[in-house]
Design an enzyme around this catalytic site. Sequence first.
Site, short mmCIF file in Angstrom:
data_model
loop_
_atom_site.label_atom_id
_atom_site.label_comp_id
_atom_site.label_asym_id
_atom_site.label_seq_id
_atom_site.Cartn_x
_atom_site.Cartn_y
_atom_site.Cartn_z
N LYS A 57 -13.43 -0.31 5.53
CA LYS A 57 -14.03 -1.10 4.45
C LYS A 57 -15.11 -2.03 4.96
O LYS A 57 -16.22 -2.08 4.42
CB LYS A 57 -12.96 -1.95 3.75
CG LYS A 57 -11.83 -1.21 3.00
CD LYS A 57 -11.34 0.00 3.65
CE LYS A 57 -10.06 0.62 3.19
NZ LYS A 57 -9.91 1.04 1.85
N TRP A 91 0.86 -1.20 0.00
CA TRP A 91 0.00 0.00 0.00
C TRP A 91 0.89 1.23 0.00
O TRP A 91 1.81 1.33 0.81
CB TRP A 91 -0.91 -0.03 1.24
CG TRP A 91 -1.76 1.19 1.38
CD1 TRP A 91 -2.50 1.81 0.40
CD2 TRP A 91 -1.96 1.94 2.58
NE1 TRP A 91 -3.14 2.89 0.93
CE2 TRP A 91 -2.85 2.99 2.26
CE3 TRP A 91 -1.51 1.82 3.89
CZ2 TRP A 91 -3.26 3.93 3.21
CZ3 TRP A 91 -1.93 2.72 4.85
CH2 TRP A 91 -2.79 3.78 4.50
N ASP A 126 -1.05 -5.56 9.23
CA ASP A 126 -1.97 -4.50 8.84
C ASP A 126 -3.25 -5.19 8.41
O ASP A 126 -3.26 -5.89 7.39
CB ASP A 126 -1.35 -3.68 7.69
CG ASP A 126 -2.26 -2.53 7.28
OD1 ASP A 126 -1.84 -1.75 6.40
OD2 ASP A 126 -3.38 -2.43 7.82
#
Length: 401
Positions: free
Chosen positions: A249, A132, A213
Amino acid sequence: VSRFEGIAMAPPDPILGVSEAFRADTDAKKLNLGVGAYRTEELQPYVLDVVKKAENLMLERGENKEYLSIEGLAAFNKVTAELLFGADNPVIKQQRVATVQGLSGTGSLRLAAALIERYFPGAQVLISSPTWGNHKNIFNDARVPWSEYRYYDPKTVGLDFEGMISDIKAAPEGSFILLHGCAHNPTGIDPTPEQWEKIADVIQEKNHIPFFDVAYQGFASGSLDADASSVRLFAARGMELLIAQSYSKNLGLYAERIGAINVVCSSADAAARVKSQLKRIARPMYSNPPVHGARIVANVVGDPALFNEWKEEMEMMAGRIKNVRQKLFDSLSARDKSGKDWSFILKQIGMFSFTGLNKTQSDNMTNKWHVYMTKDGRISLAGLSLAKCEYLADAIIDSFH
Ligand SMILES: Cc1ncc(COP(=O)(O)O)c(CN[C@](O)(C(=O)O)[C@@H](O)C(=O)O)c1O
């Protein structure tokens, strides 16, 4: 004399800047496959029903706006750790997890980076190649050195497992290894359970510290438990580890900025001390976190009926993306005459597909086809509808050849 005159214009963010360019485009065919944000089949943002129900409950209850404690809403910190590990996990029972509510995944990663910088001077973080985009910014700004471990293999459009293992093995003892819990961003390629075991082996051998993560728990497979299995595997080995969480999300709370940092320690006493130091870092950084998103999570996860309804909605969102993934694969296979193997689209999991399109080809997707995506070739399937799959397939085929 002007002192700010000398400050240069910063470049647009590689991910969030794509949405800005998308908004500026007036063509009706435009598609935003940039930011990892869920859209409905009608390509509209989606507020989960359970979120609306929780907010109505909160409104009826009439809650105040008093400051939270530095570590955040206690009810949230409790349920977020239980969601990650499972309520009956020994790390929970033995109170060995220091959980602090963070400003979503980004803020939680940043808090952990500040802890690393303060207590592990010289230690480096190993991040996947690619990863990311904001990971590098977070560690750079926290002044934590980082290097990369091999992850994506362009030849197989899959995981370079051997390369990953050897790079982790070669890192200086006691390095932090940043791992995506599930739904790897940007590749959509996750290790198999067997590969996770081997990754845990090499991390244990080298006394490295795993740093997860977890931004997509439940969103990758549709199952909260399945998507947490990598984290639970490491916790079961008795390892110390860090895990950053996000509800952007899976609960659609993007702008509420709700997440957490969890530090699994070897004793409850150590966890208490780590938590106290995380608080000392948070206080001058932002003092205390926002309450609204924390209350929504606590209400949804804390109420069995809402919790079950959330799981159904999450399966619906993950299911829609799986359908879109299949339809895109079918459209590409049917329309591409080159014989190219598109099966990587089906092997990848979560919100993203890593197409293999290079920067020039990605530019063609945007300039000629009005398809907005990140320059590393990533497309967010969450922004794609079944109805648009054939158009996207034509754009991809045109851009590859
Ligand atoms: C692996 C990973 N970790 C952490 C985050 C942070 O998310 P938040 O701070 O909202 O909890 C994201 C979100 N990344 C994006 O979905 C993306 O890659 O498009 C987007 O939200 C972003 O901020 O870039 C992510 O993909």
